[in-house]
Scaffold this active site. Structure first.
Site, PDB file in Angstrom:
ATOM      1  CB  SER A  61      -8.628 -11.337  44.140  1.00 48.12           C
ATOM      2  OG  SER A  61      -7.195 -10.611  43.781  1.00 48.12           O
ATOM      3  CE  LYS A  64      -5.086 -10.637  46.003  1.00 49.17           C
ATOM      4  NZ  LYS A  64      -5.494  -9.254  45.474  1.00 49.17           N
ATOM      5  CE1 TYR A 186      -1.725 -12.387  45.012  1.00 52.66           C
ATOM      6  CE2 TYR A 186      -0.467 -11.985  43.008  1.00 52.66           C
ATOM      7  CZ  TYR A 186      -1.408 -11.638  44.078  1.00 52.66           C
ATOM      8  OH  TYR A 186      -2.451 -10.873  43.619  1.00 52.66           O
ATOM      9  CE1 TYR A 238      -9.666  -7.387  43.758  1.00 56.21           C
ATOM     10  CE2 TYR A 238     -11.569  -6.886  42.255  1.00 56.21           C
ATOM     11  CZ  TYR A 238     -10.462  -7.606  42.778  1.00 56.21           C
ATOM     12  OH  TYR A 238     -10.291  -8.831  42.381  1.00 56.21           O
ATOM     13  CB  VAL A 256      -9.223  -9.661  37.715  1.00 55.52           C
ATOM     14  CG1 VAL A 256      -8.982  -8.246  38.733  1.00 55.52           C
ATOM     15  CG2 VAL A 256      -7.910 -10.564  37.892  1.00 55.52           C
TER      16      VAL A 256
HETATM   17  N1  GLU Z   1      -3.348 -12.113  40.030  1.00 55.20           N
HETATM   18  C1  GLU Z   1      -4.102 -10.597  39.995  1.00 55.20           C
HETATM   19  C2  GLU Z   1      -3.145  -9.789  40.232  1.00 55.20           C
HETATM   20  O1  GLU Z   1      -2.244  -9.896  40.928  1.00 55.20           O
HETATM   21  C3  GLU Z   1      -5.254 -10.826  40.845  1.00 55.20           C
HETATM   22  C4  GLU Z   1      -6.081  -9.468  40.902  1.00 55.20           C
HETATM   23  C5  GLU Z   1      -7.325  -9.922  41.356  1.00 55.20           C
HETATM   24  O2  GLU Z   1      -8.049 -10.741  40.944  1.00 55.20           O
HETATM   25  O3  GLU Z   1      -7.682  -8.882  41.849  1.00 55.20           O
HETATM   26  O4  GLU Z   1      -3.008  -8.767  39.630  1.00 55.20           O
END
Ligand code: GLU
Length: 302
Positions: A61, A64, A186, A238, A256
């Site tokens: 993430s 992002k 993504y 989060y 994650v």
């Molecule tokens: N690729 C992971 C997902 O979409 C990213 C989750 C993360 O790192 O928060 O679940």
């Protein structure tokens, strides 16, 4: 700084064993749990690191932020017609709020929001995955950065929840591209493999009023940079963003894969990595290390 980093890693190392490596993406489940690294990059170009700071890991993430920066770069304020910049207070992959709020994600750092951002980018770039990879390479001046095809494929094979979020948004007319193609991009972004050193360097423009010393580019305006940092501070960890603000007090973003990046505006960018996660999906040992570092140097922006 160097001896402080060594000291802090020694202090937090005993916490290894208390968290759990993410295994909902099978390709991530095999990562050795007892790894720990940290890198600090100063606005003067000084690099300090300790532990496994040069080891590559899946940024997940953290990507992002890069996607959001690309979207702000070509579409500017208009992106906020499609999503918000409010904390969600929900897990990163929650669908409940998305249904209630008629397919408009709360922010770009929950999965639904990141998927909308990828949808926007997909309509702008002929080869979104390559353009992202090249963007990240420029940000940290490391031409060797690649995405791990096995991780990306593993995520695609287990895409049900992300696909559900994308199709739900499509049903509310907030997703315009081909869902499967956007998901591929993504996952490709999430599967980029980078080290703490790469990430500390790549995030340095956010500590530097949007200017990237490595590529010589003004990536964001100073105003856009403070805005982006504020979204990281309120939504970057989060549903534990409040706890991170309380314990560390810096704009940050976790993944994650166990990485956490943080920005000390005007001074430093930091990346810590340890793959075991706490219940909220953030690196357990990484949080503890950043908390100690921030407290010792009095870094909290609050
Ligand atoms: N690729 C992971 C997902 O979409 C990213 C989750 C993360 O790192 O928060 O679940």
């Amino acid at each position: 700084m160097q001896s402080l980093l060594n000291e802090i890693l020694d202090e937090v190392r005993p916490l290894i064993g208390q968290g759990k490596v993410a295994n909902y993406i099978p390709a991530l489940g095999g990562v050795k749990p007892n790894q720990l690294g940290i890198a600090v990059y100063s606005n003067d170009g000084e690099l300090y690191h300790a532990g496994d700071a040069g080891t590559l890991f899946s940024i997940q993430s953290i990507s992002k932020v890069f996607s959001l920066v690309q979207a702000i770069g070509h579409t500017g304020e208009d992106i906020w017609q499609r999503l918000g910049h409010e904390p969600s207070g929900q897990p990163f992959n929650s669908l409940v709020q998305l249904e209630f709020e008629r397919g408009r994600p709360r922010n770009p750092f929950i999965n639904a929001g990141a998927l909308v951002i990828c949808d926007i980018n997909q309509s702008r770039f002929a080869a979104p995955s390559l353009s992202m990879r090249d963007f990240v390479r420029r940000l940290c001046s490391n031409p060797k950065i690649v995405s791990d095809a096995m991780v990306a494929e593993s995520e695609y094979q287990h895409r049900s929840r992300n696909a559900a979020a994308a199709y739900l948004m499509k049903s509310f007319d907030n997703f315009h591209g081909d869902v499967e193609a956007v998901l591929r991009s993504y996952f490709h972004h999430c599967a980029l493999s980078m080290s703490c050193i790469d990430l500390a360097k790549a995030f340095s423009f956010l500590a530097h009023e949007g200017f990237c010393v490595h590529s010589g580019e003004q990536i964001l305006t100073p105003r856009q940079t403070t805005q982006l940092n504020s979204i990281m501070a309120t939504s970057g960890l989060y549903d534990e963003a409040g706890n991170f603000a309380y314990r560390v007090g810096l704009p940050g973003k976790s993944g994650v894969g166990g990485g956490i990046v943080a920005v000390v505006p005007g001074q430093f960018s930091v990346c810590v990595w340890s793959p075991e996660l706490n219940a909220a999906g953030n690196s357990l040992v990484g949080m503890a290390a950043l908390e100690k570092l921030s407290a010792r140097i009095n870094w909290s922006v609050f």
